[in-house]
Write a protein that holds these residues in place. Structure first.
Motif: not given
Length: 364
Positions: A252-269
């Motif tokens: 669950i991502s609660t951050v409001s930043s356009p610069d979040m490392p989204l691809e790296s988060y997906l690696r955690l799944l």
């Protein structure tokens, strides 16, 4: 009990309001309809949405506006057409939604998904069907259709229930909808007002692991006290995405930043994992490569608050499980100061404005 014809609240007049220029002023509430109730406000949480709206971050705000949609107070007027079991003096809460069509033919309302109704009206800065504008809870009173007022369980303190009306339900709803519970490994991105609720609820739901994900390690002790079993600091932990790859079922991502490392988060799944975004940046989300989803059959989704039924369920769950958010109460008179300090990231982890004249008591 009764309510006045004119309400008073902290009004924002332009974009500078986010810098602490709101004025305590009189305003006319929406016309009273038979389905409406009036609530004398005792508490109102400060939500990130308030700040986005004050500065027109998500689009042009309709000024003047009174923000605040984490409201708790007591019912002082009930319309003749109200069918909900409410009586004068009841302690109720109102979240981020104040209206939906509730028509039999509405697919969303018919399924108990009022928050996704095409005619949804927010608790502030939104237009009702009659053309009037909604005004929120940094005020002495609020007027809303009774359907969107939820009775507060006796076990919950008002200052705890208030931020649950938006912040709490924003993370509780996607956790429950996406299977959070025993055996499920959950990650919460962002340890702030929303994120701390995510940790609290994921732990209370019995998730097998609850991983707090933040940029720095300065909140490790707090996160562990809230129920986190592990902690990832993305700007300090070397190769964190590789180290924790394929470790989470749900993020669950609660951050409001356009610069979040989204691809790296997906690696955690893990395979079949889900990434649910609830934070709303004032810009676009980062781009991702399709293989970040394809390789493991992952899904990206979003979630918006929750229905009145879900909020009622969450409040009962919180009361039964003893879930208590980390709040700091401030006098309603300090709304300007509190908004500025909220934007500066000084809240630990939610500010709640207390209207002493409405029966509240601030503990600063």
């Amino acid at each position: 009990m009764s309510s006045p014809t004119t309400f008073h609240g902290w009004l924002a007049h332009d974009k500078s309001a986010a810098n602490g220029t709101m004025t305590w002023s009189a305003f006319a509430p929406k016309p009273f309809n038979p389905i409406d109730i009036d609530i004398k406000i005792s508490h109102c949480g400060i939500c990130g949405t308030d700040i986005h709206t004050l500065r027109s971050g998500w689009g042009n705000t309709h000024y003047p506006v009174c923000v605040g949609h984490e409201i708790v107070g007591h019912v002082v007027r009930i319309g003749a057409g109200v069918t909900k079991a409410l009586k004068l003096g009841d302690r109720v809460g109102v979240g981020a939604q104040a209206f939906s069509c509730l028509e039999d033919g509405c697919e969303e309302c018919g399924k108990g998904l009022e928050q996704h109704c095409a005619k949804m009206v927010g608790t502030y800065n939104a237009k009702y069907p009659d053309g009037s504008w909604s005004m929120g809870g940094y005020a002495d009173y609020v007027r809303v259709p009774a359907h969107f007022a939820i009775r507060i369980p006796e076990k919950l303190r008002s200052e705890d229930a208030a931020p649950m009306m938006c912040g709490g339900i924003t993370v509780y709803a996607p956790l429950v909808a996406n299977g959070a519970g025993p055996g499920v490994k959950v990650g919460i991105v962002g340890v702030g007002g929303l994120g701390h609720f995510g940790i609290l609820f994921a732990a209370a739901l019995g998730c097998s692991s609850v991983v707090a994900i933040s940029r720095r390690r300065n909140k490790v002790a707090d996160a562990k006290a809230m129920g986190a079993t592990d902690y990832i600091a993305t700007s300090e932990d070397a190769k964190w995405a590789r180290t924790h790859a394929r470790s989470l079922d749900l993020i669950i991502s609660t951050v409001s930043s356009p610069d979040m490392p989204l691809e790296s988060y997906l690696r955690l799944l893990r395979t079949g994992g889900q990434f649910i975004q609830v934070g709303a940046p004032e810009d676009k989300l980062p781009r991702i490569a399709a293989f970040g989803l394809i390789g493991k059959g992952c899904k990206i989704g979003g979630s918006q608050i929750g229905s009145p039924e879900q909020i009622e369920e969450m409040l009962k769950f919180a009361a039964d499980k003893g879930v208590r958010p980390w709040v700091q109460t401030r006098s309603m008179k300090e709304a300007n100061k509190s908004v500025v300090e909220m934007e500066e990231g000084r809240a630990r982890y939610r500010y709640v404005l207390v209207n002493e004249e409405g029966g509240g008591k601030a503990k600063i």
